[in-house]
Write a protein that holds these residues in place. Structure first.
Motif, PDB file in Angstrom:
ATOM      1  N   PHE A 110      11.845  -4.753   8.254  1.00 58.42           N
ATOM      2  CA  PHE A 110      11.131  -3.495   8.458  1.00 58.42           C
ATOM      3  C   PHE A 110      10.580  -3.428   9.872  1.00 58.42           C
ATOM      4  O   PHE A 110      10.126  -4.429  10.428  1.00 58.42           O
ATOM      5  N   ARG A 111      10.582  -2.237  10.424  1.00 64.00           N
ATOM      6  CA  ARG A 111      10.053  -2.043  11.771  1.00 64.00           C
ATOM      7  C   ARG A 111       8.555  -2.342  11.821  1.00 64.00           C
ATOM      8  O   ARG A 111       8.047  -2.920  12.769  1.00 64.00           O
ATOM      9  N   ASP A 112       7.833  -1.933  10.780  1.00 67.53           N
ATOM     10  CA  ASP A 112       6.381  -2.108  10.726  1.00 67.53           C
ATOM     11  C   ASP A 112       6.029  -2.564   9.307  1.00 67.53           C
ATOM     12  O   ASP A 112       5.868  -1.749   8.407  1.00 67.53           O
ATOM     13  N   GLN A 113       5.903  -3.875   9.134  1.00 66.38           N
ATOM     14  CA  GLN A 113       5.668  -4.418   7.794  1.00 66.38           C
ATOM     15  C   GLN A 113       4.350  -3.938   7.192  1.00 66.38           C
ATOM     16  O   GLN A 113       4.275  -3.609   6.010  1.00 66.38           O
ATOM     17  N   ALA A 114       3.302  -3.911   8.013  1.00 65.97           N
ATOM     18  CA  ALA A 114       1.998  -3.490   7.507  1.00 65.97           C
ATOM     19  C   ALA A 114       2.033  -2.041   7.038  1.00 65.97           C
ATOM     20  O   ALA A 114       1.462  -1.693   6.001  1.00 65.97           O
ATOM     21  N   GLN A 115       2.708  -1.172   7.797  1.00 64.87           N
ATOM     22  CA  GLN A 115       2.819   0.226   7.401  1.00 64.87           C
ATOM     23  C   GLN A 115       3.625   0.357   6.112  1.00 64.87           C
ATOM     24  O   GLN A 115       3.290   1.165   5.232  1.00 64.87           O
ATOM     25  N   ALA A 116       4.675  -0.421   5.992  1.00 65.30           N
ATOM     26  CA  ALA A 116       5.475  -0.384   4.770  1.00 65.30           C
ATOM     27  C   ALA A 116       4.628  -0.754   3.557  1.00 65.30           C
ATOM     28  O   ALA A 116       4.723  -0.113   2.498  1.00 65.30           O
ATOM     29  N   LEU A 117       3.785  -1.765   3.692  1.00 61.02           N
ATOM     30  CA  LEU A 117       2.929  -2.162   2.574  1.00 61.02           C
ATOM     31  C   LEU A 117       1.857  -1.115   2.288  1.00 61.02           C
ATOM     32  O   LEU A 117       1.446  -0.936   1.135  1.00 61.02           O
ATOM     33  N   ARG A 118       1.411  -0.407   3.318  1.00 65.76           N
ATOM     34  CA  ARG A 118       0.498   0.720   3.083  1.00 65.76           C
ATOM     35  C   ARG A 118       1.183   1.798   2.252  1.00 65.76           C
ATOM     36  O   ARG A 118       0.582   2.388   1.348  1.00 65.76           O
ATOM     37  N   GLU A 119       2.453   2.047   2.565  1.00 68.60           N
ATOM     38  CA  GLU A 119       3.226   3.022   1.798  1.00 68.60           C
ATOM     39  C   GLU A 119       3.387   2.558   0.348  1.00 68.60           C
ATOM     40  O   GLU A 119       3.290   3.367  -0.583  1.00 68.60           O
ATOM     41  N   VAL A 120       3.625   1.277   0.160  1.00 58.44           N
ATOM     42  CA  VAL A 120       3.717   0.732  -1.191  1.00 58.44           C
ATOM     43  C   VAL A 120       2.432   0.996  -1.964  1.00 58.44           C
ATOM     44  O   VAL A 120       2.451   1.434  -3.119  1.00 58.44           O
ATOM     45  N   SER A 121       1.300   0.738  -1.320  1.00 56.48           N
ATOM     46  CA  SER A 121       0.016   0.966  -1.967  1.00 56.48           C
ATOM     47  C   SER A 121      -0.163   2.427  -2.368  1.00 56.48           C
ATOM     48  O   SER A 121      -0.739   2.737  -3.420  1.00 56.48           O
ATOM     49  N   GLU A 122       0.356   3.332  -1.541  1.00 58.12           N
ATOM     50  CA  GLU A 122       0.228   4.765  -1.821  1.00 58.12           C
ATOM     51  C   GLU A 122       1.038   5.174  -3.056  1.00 58.12           C
ATOM     52  O   GLU A 122       0.577   5.987  -3.868  1.00 58.12           O
ATOM     53  N   VAL A 123       2.240   4.640  -3.194  1.00 59.27           N
ATOM     54  CA  VAL A 123       3.110   5.113  -4.285  1.00 59.27           C
ATOM     55  C   VAL A 123       2.954   4.299  -5.569  1.00 59.27           C
ATOM     56  O   VAL A 123       3.494   4.689  -6.608  1.00 59.27           O
ATOM     57  N   LEU A 124       2.225   3.188  -5.513  1.00 58.27           N
ATOM     58  CA  LEU A 124       1.936   2.433  -6.732  1.00 58.27           C
ATOM     59  C   LEU A 124       0.827   3.102  -7.528  1.00 58.27           C
ATOM     60  O   LEU A 124      -0.160   3.589  -6.963  1.00 58.27           O
ATOM     61  N   LYS A 125       0.957   3.102  -8.844  1.00 57.53           N
ATOM     62  CA  LYS A 125      -0.118   3.569  -9.705  1.00 57.53           C
ATOM     63  C   LYS A 125      -1.277   2.568  -9.676  1.00 57.53           C
ATOM     64  O   LYS A 125      -1.075   1.385  -9.390  1.00 57.53           O
ATOM     65  N   PRO A 126      -2.501   3.002  -9.960  1.00 55.62           N
ATOM     66  CA  PRO A 126      -3.595   2.041 -10.121  1.00 55.62           C
ATOM     67  C   PRO A 126      -3.221   0.986 -11.163  1.00 55.62           C
ATOM     68  O   PRO A 126      -2.716   1.314 -12.241  1.00 55.62           O
ATOM     69  N   GLY A 127      -3.423  -0.259 -10.827  1.00 51.37           N
ATOM     70  CA  GLY A 127      -3.024  -1.342 -11.720  1.00 51.37           C
ATOM     71  C   GLY A 127      -1.571  -1.740 -11.572  1.00 51.37           C
ATOM     72  O   GLY A 127      -1.113  -2.672 -12.223  1.00 51.37           O
ATOM     73  N   GLY A 128      -0.844  -1.032 -10.690  1.00 51.69           N
ATOM     74  CA  GLY A 128       0.557  -1.350 -10.460  1.00 51.69           C
ATOM     75  C   GLY A 128       0.721  -2.648  -9.691  1.00 51.69           C
ATOM     76  O   GLY A 128      -0.223  -3.177  -9.109  1.00 51.69           O
ATOM     77  N   LYS A 129       1.936  -3.136  -9.658  1.00 46.00           N
ATOM     78  CA  LYS A 129       2.186  -4.471  -9.122  1.00 46.00           C
ATOM     79  C   LYS A 129       3.294  -4.448  -8.079  1.00 46.00           C
ATOM     80  O   LYS A 129       4.268  -3.712  -8.204  1.00 46.00           O
ATOM     81  N   ILE A 130       3.116  -5.249  -7.027  1.00 43.75           N
ATOM     82  CA  ILE A 130       4.168  -5.496  -6.047  1.00 43.75           C
ATOM     83  C   ILE A 130       4.600  -6.950  -6.165  1.00 43.75           C
ATOM     84  O   ILE A 130       3.755  -7.859  -6.305  1.00 43.75           O
TER      85      ILE A 130
END
Length: 226
Positions: A110-130
């Motif tokens: 990924f070009r920007d790993q931290a940004q990608a993980l921020r995006e993951v946090s946005e699209v995960l439901k509360p209590g969701g898992k990565i």
């Protein structure tokens, strides 16, 4: 993803063949990933980011994939993974729409790993898992992968990460219950049998990191594996 994804576009079949050539290593990675996956992923809304040819998503019961290389996505579709073209730094999904997100090896591209993980946090439901699998830069074979990446068709621009880096990003984003396991205690071409995952990191070159987004958990039948 960075420019190296173009190699995945041109050589998708060659990439996919790696998993057949080194099947014990691939099966070992699957087993380690399953350590932190629920028993019923088919009952959840699941996504693999950087799904490639769908080897992991299809084997682990993930329904959706995101992949920038069309040639790879077409193979994933044939494996039954509904694949969207796109990049991790700008996910084309609604907020809080997934219960479980998987990233296998792709984080280093990924070009920007931290940004990608921020995006993951946005699209995960509360209590969701990565759950993310990485080639651990600080493992016994980290130097081997780092020194050979310039010659690698698929890794020339990879930025290999450590479990501490990834765990730190997840902690900063508010993720909790961070757990780590590892596998691949030899170079993949030397592995003849499926290796059992061990807790922690530093020995196995493939590390798996699991974390939960705070909030009420999705409806998941509990797994004895964590």
């Amino acid at each position: 993803m960075i420019k190296s994804w173009e190699a995945f576009e041109r050589y998708a079949e060659e990439y996919d063949a790696w998993y057949e050539k080194y099947k014990p290593a691939y099966k070992s990675e699957l087993l380690a990933l399953k350590t932190f996956l629920p028993d019923n992923p088919e009952d959840l809304k699941t996504l693999e980011i950087g799904a490639g040819t769908g080897r992991f998503a299809a084997s682990l019961g993930f329904r959706y994939g995101l992949e920038p290389a069309r040639a790879m996505a077409e193979i994933a579709e044939k494996r039954g993974v509904q694949t969207v073209l796109g990049v991790a730094e700008s996910l084309p999904f609604k907020k809080e729409s997934f219960d479980l997100i998987l990233i296998v090896a792709a984080l280093s591209l990924f070009r920007d790993q931290a940004q990608a993980l921020r995006e993951v946090s946005e699209v995960l439901k509360p209590g969701g898992k990565i759950v993310t699998g990485i080639l651990d830069r600080n493992s016994l074979y980290g130097d081997f992968y780092e020194s050979g990446k310039k010659e690698g068709r698929f890794s020339s621009e990879a930025k290999f990460l450590s479990t501490a880096e990834v765990s730190g990003w997840l902690t900063d984003l508010g993720f909790e219950k961070i757990k780590i396991c590892q596998t691949l205690y030899m170079q993949p071409e030397k592995i003849e049998h499926i290796e059992l995952p061990q807790t922690g990191s530093g020995t196995g070159s493939f590390a798996v990191i699991s974390a939960r987004k705070p909030g009420s958990s999705p409806s998941v039948r509990p797994s004895l594996r964590g």
